[in-house]
Design an enzyme around this catalytic site. Structure first.
Site, PDB file in Angstrom:
ATOM      1  N   MET A 155      38.046  52.137  30.264  1.00  0.00           N
ATOM      2  CA  MET A 155      38.878  51.827  29.097  1.00  0.00           C
ATOM      3  C   MET A 155      40.319  52.247  29.382  1.00  0.00           C
ATOM      4  O   MET A 155      40.872  53.164  28.777  1.00  0.00           O
ATOM      5  CB  MET A 155      38.292  52.534  27.865  1.00  0.00           C
ATOM      6  N   GLY A 156      40.936  51.548  30.318  1.00  0.00           N
ATOM      7  CA  GLY A 156      42.371  51.726  30.573  1.00  0.00           C
ATOM      8  C   GLY A 156      43.113  50.649  29.805  1.00  0.00           C
ATOM      9  O   GLY A 156      42.602  50.096  28.831  1.00  0.00           O
ATOM     10  N   ARG A 157      44.317  50.335  30.267  1.00  0.00           N
ATOM     11  CA  ARG A 157      45.140  49.356  29.541  1.00  0.00           C
ATOM     12  C   ARG A 157      44.443  48.007  29.414  1.00  0.00           C
ATOM     13  O   ARG A 157      44.407  47.393  28.347  1.00  0.00           O
ATOM     14  CB  ARG A 157      46.457  49.128  30.279  1.00  0.00           C
ATOM     15  N   ILE A 158      43.872  47.515  30.532  1.00  0.00           N
ATOM     16  CA  ILE A 158      43.299  46.157  30.519  1.00  0.00           C
ATOM     17  C   ILE A 158      41.972  46.150  29.760  1.00  0.00           C
ATOM     18  O   ILE A 158      41.702  45.228  28.977  1.00  0.00           O
ATOM     19  CB  ILE A 158      43.137  45.622  31.957  1.00  0.00           C
ATOM     20  N   THR A 237      37.342  41.568  37.064  1.00  0.00           N
ATOM     21  CA  THR A 237      38.756  41.290  37.360  1.00  0.00           C
ATOM     22  C   THR A 237      39.409  42.554  37.933  1.00  0.00           C
ATOM     23  O   THR A 237      40.627  42.662  37.947  1.00  0.00           O
ATOM     24  CB  THR A 237      39.527  40.868  36.085  1.00  0.00           C
ATOM     25  N   ARG A 239      38.309  45.163  41.101  1.00  0.00           N
ATOM     26  CA  ARG A 239      38.365  45.077  42.563  1.00  0.00           C
ATOM     27  C   ARG A 239      36.989  44.641  43.054  1.00  0.00           C
ATOM     28  O   ARG A 239      35.955  45.133  42.557  1.00  0.00           O
ATOM     29  CB  ARG A 239      38.727  46.433  43.177  1.00  0.00           C
ATOM     30  N   GLU A 268      37.556  39.587  50.463  1.00  0.00           N
ATOM     31  CA  GLU A 268      38.599  38.819  49.828  1.00  0.00           C
ATOM     32  C   GLU A 268      39.652  38.485  50.874  1.00  0.00           C
ATOM     33  O   GLU A 268      40.130  39.415  51.530  1.00  0.00           O
ATOM     34  CB  GLU A 268      39.223  39.657  48.706  1.00  0.00           C
ATOM     35  N   HIS A 287      41.647  35.721  42.777  1.00  0.00           N
ATOM     36  CA  HIS A 287      42.426  36.918  42.422  1.00  0.00           C
ATOM     37  C   HIS A 287      43.775  36.540  41.778  1.00  0.00           C
ATOM     38  O   HIS A 287      44.843  36.794  42.333  1.00  0.00           O
ATOM     39  CB  HIS A 287      42.656  37.809  43.654  1.00  0.00           C
TER      40      HIS A 287
HETATM   41  C1  GLV Z   1      46.015  43.105  40.916  1.00  0.00           C
HETATM   42  O1  GLV Z   1      44.867  43.094  41.193  1.00  0.00           O
HETATM   43  C2  GLV Z   1      46.790  44.293  40.733  1.00  0.00           C
HETATM   44  O2  GLV Z   1      46.263  45.397  40.936  1.00  0.00           O
HETATM   45  O3  GLV Z   1      47.962  44.172  40.382  1.00  0.00           O
END
Ligand code: GLV
Length: 329
Positions: A155-158, A237, A239, A268, A287
Site C-alpha cells: 500500500m504505497g502511492r500506486i 505492474t 516488477r 524482460e 512495461h
Molecule cells: C517503472 O517501472 C518505474 O519504476 O518507474
C-alpha cells in the site's frame, strides 16, 4: 565551467531543455539502452547522470564515473537496479520520480484488471481470427469487478491510487503491507490484513504494488498461488521477478487461476515465443505503466530538476539516500 551530465536515453524534450540550458549535456540517442560497458564509458568524468530502470548502477558504474559524480537521477520510481550500498560508498545521491507516475500506473493496473477479468485479449483474437459467428450466450464469460474483493500487496502511492479506483467501481479492498510507511488511500474504505496468506485467501483479484526486494522476489510462487481462490485474477505492474514465471505459466495452463494481466515480466523483455505469450488467459503489456504523454513529460522535468538541485547543493524531496548529502564528497 558547466557541469557534465549524461542522460542514458532520449527522454522527453521538456526535461532535456532544462538540462541543456545549464549543463554540458550528452544524451544516448540509441533506441536500445547502452550496454554496461557503454554506460560506464559515457558516464566517465560526469557530475551527474539521468538513468533508466534498464541501466545497472553498481560499484563498477560508480568507479568508472569517477569522483566528480554527485548524483544519479532516476527517470523512474523503482530503484532495484541501483546498488544503494555502492552509491553510499561513492557518496552519490540517488533520486527518483515517484509522485509523477502514481496515477498513470494505477490507471494501467486498473485497465489490466478489468481487461483480464473480461477476457479482452481472447475477444480481440476471436474477432481477428474470424471466430465471431454469432452472439453467443455462453461465450467469453468473465468475472465481475463490482462486488469482488481486490487484494493489494503493497500500500504505497500506486497501491493507494488503485484502491481508490477499485472502491469507486464497487469493489471491496483488502491489503497487505508489512511496512509501517504505508500510504492510506484517502477516504477509500480498505481493510488491512495481517498476513499475505489471509490476503490471498480472501481476494478475487490480487494486484502487486510492492518494490522488488529479497523479501518480495517470488512473493507469488507455487506455494502462494495454491492459497489463491480458483477464479482469481492476478495483476502485476510492479516488477516481473515478484512472480515466479514458471509457477504462473503452470497455474494459467491448468486454469488454477482465471487470468493474469502483466505489465512487467521476468525476463524482460519477454521473447515473443515465451510460453506466457501464447496463453489465452494471459494479457501482457511491454512495461508501459507510466507511458502517458503528460506523465513522461513530468518525469523528465522532475528528473532534470532533481539532478540540478543536487548539483546546486540542494537536497531534492525525492532523494532515496538523504544521509549521503551530509557526508563529505
Ligand atoms: C517503472 O517501472 C518505474 O519504476 O518507474
Amino acid at each position: 565551467m558547466s557541469h557534465r551530465v549524461f542522460v542514458s536515453r532520449l527522454i522527453p524534450e521538456a526535461g532535456l531543455e532544462i538540462l541543456r540550458a545549464r549543463t554540458d549535456l550528452d544524451v544516448w540517442s540509441g533506441e536500445m539502452p547502452p550496454s554496461p560497458t557503454e554506460l560506464r564509458d559515457r558516464v566517465k568524468g560526469c557530475d551527474g547522470a539521468i538513468c533508466l530502470l534498464s541501466d545497472t548502477i553498481d560499484a563498477a558504474f560508480f568507479k568508472a564515473a569517477g569522483p566528480a559524480l554527485k548524483v544519479v537521477s532516476l527517470f523512474a520510481a523503482g530503484y532495484n537496479n541501483v546498488d544503494m550500498n555502492a552509491a553510499r560508498e561513492a557518496r552519490v545521491i540517488i533520486t527518483n520520480t515517484p509522485d509523477q507516475l502514481t496515477e498513470a500506473t494505477a490507471e494501467l493496473a486498473f485497465t489490466l484488471m478489468a481487461a483480464a477479468a473480461r477476457r479482452v485479449k481472447e475477444g480481440i483474437d476471436n474477432v481477428r481470427d474470424g471466430q465471431w459467428r454469432t452472439w453467443g450466450p455462453l461465450i467469453l464469460r468473465g468475472r465481475d469487478l463490482r462486488g469482488s474483493t481486490l487484494g493489494i500487496i503493497g500500500m504505497g502511492r500506486i497501491g493507494a491510487a488503485l484502491a481508490r479506483r477499485a472502491v469507486a467501481f464497487g469493489m471491496q479492498v483488502v491489503f497487505f503491507d508489512p511496512s509501517p510507511f504505508m500510504i492510506p488511500p484517502g477516504d477509500a474504505p480498505v481493510t488491512r490484513v495481517a498476513t499475505l496468506d489471509e490476503l490471498l485467501g480472501r481476494s478475487d483479484f490480487v494486484s502487486l504494488h510492492c518494490p522488488l526486494t529479497p523479501q518480495t522476489r517470488h512473493i507469488i510462487r507455487k506455494e502462494t498461488i495454491a492459497l489463491m481462490k480458483p477464479g482469481c485474477v492476478l495483476v502485476n505492474t510492479a516488477r516481473g521477478p515478484c512472480i515466479d514465471t514458471d509457477a504462473l505459466v503452470d497455474a494459467l495452463k491448468k486454469d488454477r487461476i482465471f487470468a493474469a494481466g502483466l505489465d512487467v515480466t521476468d525476463p524482460e523483455p519477454l521473447p515473443a515465443d515465451h510460453p506466457l505469450v501464447s496463453l489465452p488467459n494471459c494479457l501482457i503489456l511491454p512495461h508501459v505503466g507510466s507511458a502517458t504523454f503528460s506523465t513522461r513529460d513530468a518525469m523528465a522535468v522532475g528528473a532534470a530538476r532533481n539532478l540540478l538541485d543536487v548539483l546546486d547543493n540542494r537536497l531534492p524531496a525525492d532523494t532515496l539516500n538523504p544521509d549521503v548529502f551530509s557526508l563529505p564528497h
